[in-house]
Design a protein around this motif. Structure first.
Motif, mmCIF file in Angstrom:
data_model
loop_
_atom_site.group_PDB
_atom_site.id
_atom_site.type_symbol
_atom_site.label_atom_id
_atom_site.label_comp_id
_atom_site.label_asym_id
_atom_site.label_seq_id
_atom_site.Cartn_x
_atom_site.Cartn_y
_atom_site.Cartn_z
ATOM 1 N N GLU A 1 13.839 -11.476 -31.692
ATOM 2 C CA GLU A 1 13.340 -9.725 -30.420
ATOM 3 C C GLU A 1 12.771 -9.546 -32.432
ATOM 4 O O GLU A 1 13.604 -9.017 -33.054
ATOM 5 C CB GLU A 1 13.808 -9.404 -29.492
ATOM 6 C CG GLU A 1 13.712 -9.573 -28.587
ATOM 7 C CD GLU A 1 12.476 -9.928 -27.699
ATOM 8 O OE1 GLU A 1 11.889 -9.135 -27.976
ATOM 9 O OE2 GLU A 1 12.442 -10.475 -27.098
ATOM 10 N N ASP B 1 11.674 -5.009 -33.333
ATOM 11 C CA ASP B 1 11.321 -3.807 -33.053
ATOM 12 C C ASP B 1 11.884 -2.867 -34.024
ATOM 13 O O ASP B 1 12.128 -2.785 -35.053
ATOM 14 C CB ASP B 1 12.125 -2.791 -32.044
ATOM 15 C CG ASP B 1 11.776 -2.053 -31.327
ATOM 16 O OD1 ASP B 1 11.829 -1.093 -31.592
ATOM 17 O OD2 ASP B 1 11.356 -2.724 -30.098
ATOM 18 N N ASP C 1 19.490 -5.305 -27.993
ATOM 19 C CA ASP C 1 19.371 -4.754 -26.130
ATOM 20 C C ASP C 1 18.098 -6.325 -25.722
ATOM 21 O O ASP C 1 18.883 -7.183 -25.073
ATOM 22 C CB ASP C 1 18.789 -3.690 -25.878
ATOM 23 C CG ASP C 1 20.004 -2.761 -26.529
ATOM 24 O OD1 ASP C 1 21.503 -3.439 -27.023
ATOM 25 O OD2 ASP C 1 19.464 -1.723 -26.111
ATOM 26 N N ARG C 2 16.968 -6.651 -25.939
ATOM 27 C CA ARG C 2 16.215 -7.223 -25.641
ATOM 28 C C ARG C 2 16.519 -8.357 -25.614
ATOM 29 O O ARG C 2 16.756 -9.435 -24.698
ATOM 30 C CB ARG C 2 15.142 -6.746 -26.169
ATOM 31 C CG ARG C 2 14.196 -5.602 -25.787
ATOM 32 C CD ARG C 2 12.925 -5.867 -25.751
ATOM 33 N NE ARG C 2 12.224 -6.209 -26.714
ATOM 34 C CZ ARG C 2 11.665 -5.175 -27.313
ATOM 35 N NH1 ARG C 2 12.473 -3.835 -27.971
ATOM 36 N NH2 ARG C 2 11.490 -6.046 -29.061
ATOM 37 N N ALA D 1 19.735 -9.555 -23.601
ATOM 38 C CA ALA D 1 18.869 -9.056 -21.878
ATOM 39 C C ALA D 1 18.814 -11.299 -21.893
ATOM 40 O O ALA D 1 18.393 -11.092 -20.890
ATOM 41 C CB ALA D 1 18.171 -8.296 -21.296
ATOM 42 N N ARG D 2 17.596 -11.617 -22.707
ATOM 43 C CA ARG D 2 17.643 -12.690 -22.570
ATOM 44 C C ARG D 2 18.463 -13.760 -22.889
ATOM 45 O O ARG D 2 18.619 -14.998 -22.220
ATOM 46 C CB ARG D 2 16.903 -12.982 -23.432
ATOM 47 C CG ARG D 2 15.346 -12.816 -22.954
ATOM 48 C CD ARG D 2 13.842 -12.682 -24.340
ATOM 49 N NE ARG D 2 14.114 -13.726 -24.836
ATOM 50 C CZ ARG D 2 13.633 -14.223 -26.233
ATOM 51 N NH1 ARG D 2 13.092 -13.061 -26.750
ATOM 52 N NH2 ARG D 2 13.476 -15.323 -26.588
#
Length: 95
Positions: free
Chosen positions: A48, A50, A58-59, A62-63
């Motif tokens: 990810e 960012d 965090d993303r 989540a995955r």
């Protein structure tokens, strides 16, 4: 909340993270993302991007809830910079 335990030594963690970034991720993220953070799961190669480390992690979590995360700042050798920068002294004698 469970505490994730690292599955690799620090050296292996860094080696795997750098290898995945260079071989799989870099070419996908480098253009247009200079200075952003890429969080990489060492086991799946998922990632990810960012401006925020926390948001990227965090993303990714989540995955991949059990992710072993390696963080890279795109276009830099360092994720963070510690200490002050020295200011260039201007030599007014040459003005």
């Amino acid at each position: 909340m469970t505490v994730r335990q690292p599955r690799y030594s620090k050296e292996e963690f860094a080696r795997r993270g750098d290898e995945i970034y260079e071989s799989q991720v870099r070419q996908q993220v480098e253009e247009g993302n200079h200075g952003k953070i890429v969080a990489i799961d060492l086991e799946t190669g998922g990632f990810e991007v960012d401006v925020s480390e926390i948001a990227a992690c965090d993303r990714l979590e989540a995955r991949y809830p059990d992710a072993q995360i390696w963080i890279v700042r795109i276009g830099s050798r360092y994720v963070r910079r510690f200490g002050g920068r020295t200011k260039k002294q201007h030599d007014y004698r040459n003005c």
